[in-house]
Design an enzyme around this catalytic site. Structure first.
Site, short mmCIF file in Angstrom:
data_model
loop_
_atom_site.label_atom_id
_atom_site.label_comp_id
_atom_site.label_asym_id
_atom_site.label_seq_id
_atom_site.Cartn_x
_atom_site.Cartn_y
_atom_site.Cartn_z
N LYS A 4 -1.90 -11.40 -9.35
CA LYS A 4 -3.23 -11.94 -9.11
C LYS A 4 -4.33 -11.08 -9.71
O LYS A 4 -4.13 -9.90 -9.98
CB LYS A 4 -3.45 -12.09 -7.61
CG LYS A 4 -3.46 -10.76 -6.86
CD LYS A 4 -4.15 -10.87 -5.51
CE LYS A 4 -4.39 -9.49 -4.92
NZ LYS A 4 -5.39 -9.41 -3.90
N LYS B 46 0.83 -1.21 0.00
CA LYS B 46 0.00 0.00 0.00
C LYS B 46 0.86 1.26 0.00
O LYS B 46 0.50 2.26 -0.62
CB LYS B 46 -0.94 0.01 1.22
CG LYS B 46 -2.10 -0.94 1.08
CD LYS B 46 -3.07 -0.48 0.00
CE LYS B 46 -4.19 -1.49 -0.19
NZ LYS B 46 -5.00 -1.26 -1.39
N LYS C 19 -9.29 -6.13 -8.03
CA LYS C 19 -9.99 -4.96 -8.56
C LYS C 19 -9.10 -3.72 -8.56
O LYS C 19 -9.35 -2.79 -9.31
CB LYS C 19 -11.28 -4.69 -7.80
CG LYS C 19 -11.17 -4.74 -6.30
CD LYS C 19 -12.54 -4.69 -5.66
CE LYS C 19 -12.48 -4.99 -4.17
NZ LYS C 19 -12.65 -6.42 -3.89
P1 ADP Z 1 -9.24 -7.56 -4.12
O1 ADP Z 1 -7.95 -8.30 -3.99
O2 ADP Z 1 -9.84 -7.62 -5.46
O3 ADP Z 1 -9.16 -6.17 -3.58
P2 ADP Z 1 -10.24 -8.43 -1.61
O4 ADP Z 1 -8.89 -8.01 -1.12
O5 ADP Z 1 -11.41 -7.71 -1.02
O6 ADP Z 1 -10.27 -8.32 -3.18
O7 ADP Z 1 -10.37 -9.98 -1.39
C1 ADP Z 1 -11.46 -10.63 -0.83
C2 ADP Z 1 -11.21 -12.11 -0.78
O8 ADP Z 1 -10.96 -12.62 -2.08
C3 ADP Z 1 -9.99 -12.52 0.05
O9 ADP Z 1 -10.27 -13.74 0.70
C4 ADP Z 1 -8.91 -12.74 -0.96
O10 ADP Z 1 -7.94 -13.65 -0.55
C5 ADP Z 1 -9.71 -13.28 -2.12
N1 ADP Z 1 -9.05 -12.97 -3.39
C6 ADP Z 1 -8.95 -11.76 -3.98
N2 ADP Z 1 -8.28 -11.84 -5.15
C7 ADP Z 1 -7.96 -13.16 -5.29
C8 ADP Z 1 -7.27 -13.90 -6.29
N3 ADP Z 1 -6.82 -13.31 -7.37
N4 ADP Z 1 -7.11 -15.22 -6.11
C9 ADP Z 1 -7.60 -15.84 -5.00
N5 ADP Z 1 -8.27 -15.21 -4.03
C10 ADP Z 1 -8.44 -13.88 -4.16
#
Ligand code: ADP
Ligand code: TRP
Length: 331
Positions: free
Chosen positions: A194, A111, A197
């Site tokens: 990965k 971050k 969003k």
């Molecule tokens: P983002 O990474 O899109 O901001 P979040 O951080 O809110 O989404 O993630 C919410 C959940 O989704 C968490 O449990 C996170 O580990 C899972 N997650 C997010 N992106 C991935 C990914 N590319 N592969 C596997 N799990 C993911």
């Protein structure tokens, strides 16, 4: 029966990474365990959303949770900010979370790089709030993707430290969970890293995504000029396309393109076309259900009220006991 807690931040919509890393497991666990699935709107404040965006984001994720098959009767589906007990536990845990360990956290370091002009205290203590989410219900299992592993380790540290300081066996040790063995990391479409969003618009495919946009995004995915020698190892961007295929395509389709890759006859344009169509079919039921639920404000409101009530009965018990343990006692 174990207690399960997990949450997703309220910014935006659910993508395939969220689904395969987290929500798919929520759906499977909801009938077997005592489950709490929430929308992490307090956590979203670290990026300073406009109030109307915060509100719309929470509503959208709730709709998408339901569209994925989460059952508000079986699991407790709630909004993090409907549980001020979480904020209070966060305050208590913060007193025993040390600067050094918070600064070393990988997500904090990321971050610092990605939002250098907004390195706020909420970002530094993000893992403490997450620990409060989990410990408030005494969870032992936390279905999350691979990127959350370190946060779970920190949750265990904060919980066991609390137990040690107050000489109690109060908080259990929660672990990141996924059906199968490995935690999941769904790759994005930009060739590396990965799906997420915050990683750029074209990188993620959302569950409610318009089919035409799925085609556009997938066709734009990074590839190269193709293999020249049989058995050549696959570059990351290409391996990512195959990994995505494994999530949404049939074994025959995967075998077909595997064979072509190994024979050096693969045409990535064709592979991407197929991948896009398979993603469209896979997301179809979600798209339909999201649309349906979007106009049912009364139902969404009912679900949110029910969730808040169920979650508070669990959390208020914890916070009462924690206050007593810490020494906030009646005079
Ligand atoms: P983002 O990474 O899109 O901001 P979040 O951080 O809110 O989404 O993630 C919410 C959940 O989704 C968490 O449990 C996170 O580990 C899972 N997650 C997010 N992106 C991935 C990914 N590319 N592969 C596997 N799990 C993911
Ligand atoms: N940090 C998680 C993420 O970004 C979201 C989250 C907040 C969470 N609190 C949680 C996940 C508690 C599991 C349990 O994905």
């Amino acid at each position: 029966m174990e207690t399960v807690v997990s949450g997703i931040r309220s910014t935006g919509r659910l993508h395939l990474g969220n689904y395969f890393g987290a929500v798919r497991n929520f759906v499977k666990m909801q009938h077997e365990h005592r489950c709490f699935f929430f929308i992490a709107d307090y956590h979203s404040l670290t990026t300073h959303p406009a109030p109307s965006d915060l509100h719309a984001g929470v509503r959208q994720i709730m709709i998408e949770y339901l569209a994925c098959g989460l059952d508000p009767e079986a699991a407790t589906l709630y909004i993090q900010s409907d549980l001020p007990e979480t904020a209070e536990l966060y305050l208590f845990l913060n007193m025993n979370a040390y600067m050094g360990e918070l600064e070393r956290c990988t997500s904090f370091k990321e971050k610092i790089r990605s939002q250098p002009d907004n390195i706020n205290g909420g970002l530094l203590t993000y893992p403490v709030l997450m620990a409060a989410d989990i410990l408030i219900h005494h969870a032992t299992k936390v279905p999350v993707g691979k990127d959350q592993e370190q946060h779970l380790e920190m949750t265990r540290t904060f919980g066991t430290r609390f137990n040690r300081i107050y000489k109690v066996q109060y908080f259990p040790e929660p672990y990141a969970f996924n059906f199968g063995t490995e935690l999941v990391k769904v790759p994005g479409l930009d060739g590396s890293g990965k799906m997420g969003k915050s990683e750029g618009e074209g990188n993620a495919i959302f569950l409610g995504e318009d089919p035409e946009l799925i085609r556009k995004k997938v066709m734009r995915a990074v590839t190269d000029s193709g293999p020249v020698q049989p058995g050549q190892p696959r570059p990351e961007a290409i391996q990512n396309l195959f990994s995505l295929m494994h999530l949404v395509s049939s074994p025959d389709t995967i075998a077909h393109f595997d064979g072509q890759y190994n024979a050096c006859t693969i045409k990535y344009g064709e592979m991407k076309k197929q991948l896009a169509e398979d993603m469209i079919s896979f997301t179809e039921p979600f798209r339909t259900k999201i649309k349906e639920l979007s106009s049912d404000g009364d139902y969404i409101r009912k679900v949110i009220l029910l969730g808040a009530e169920k979650a508070r009965s669990s959390a208020s018990k914890t916070i009462k006991e924690v206050r007593e343990i810490i020494g906030f006692r009646k005079f």
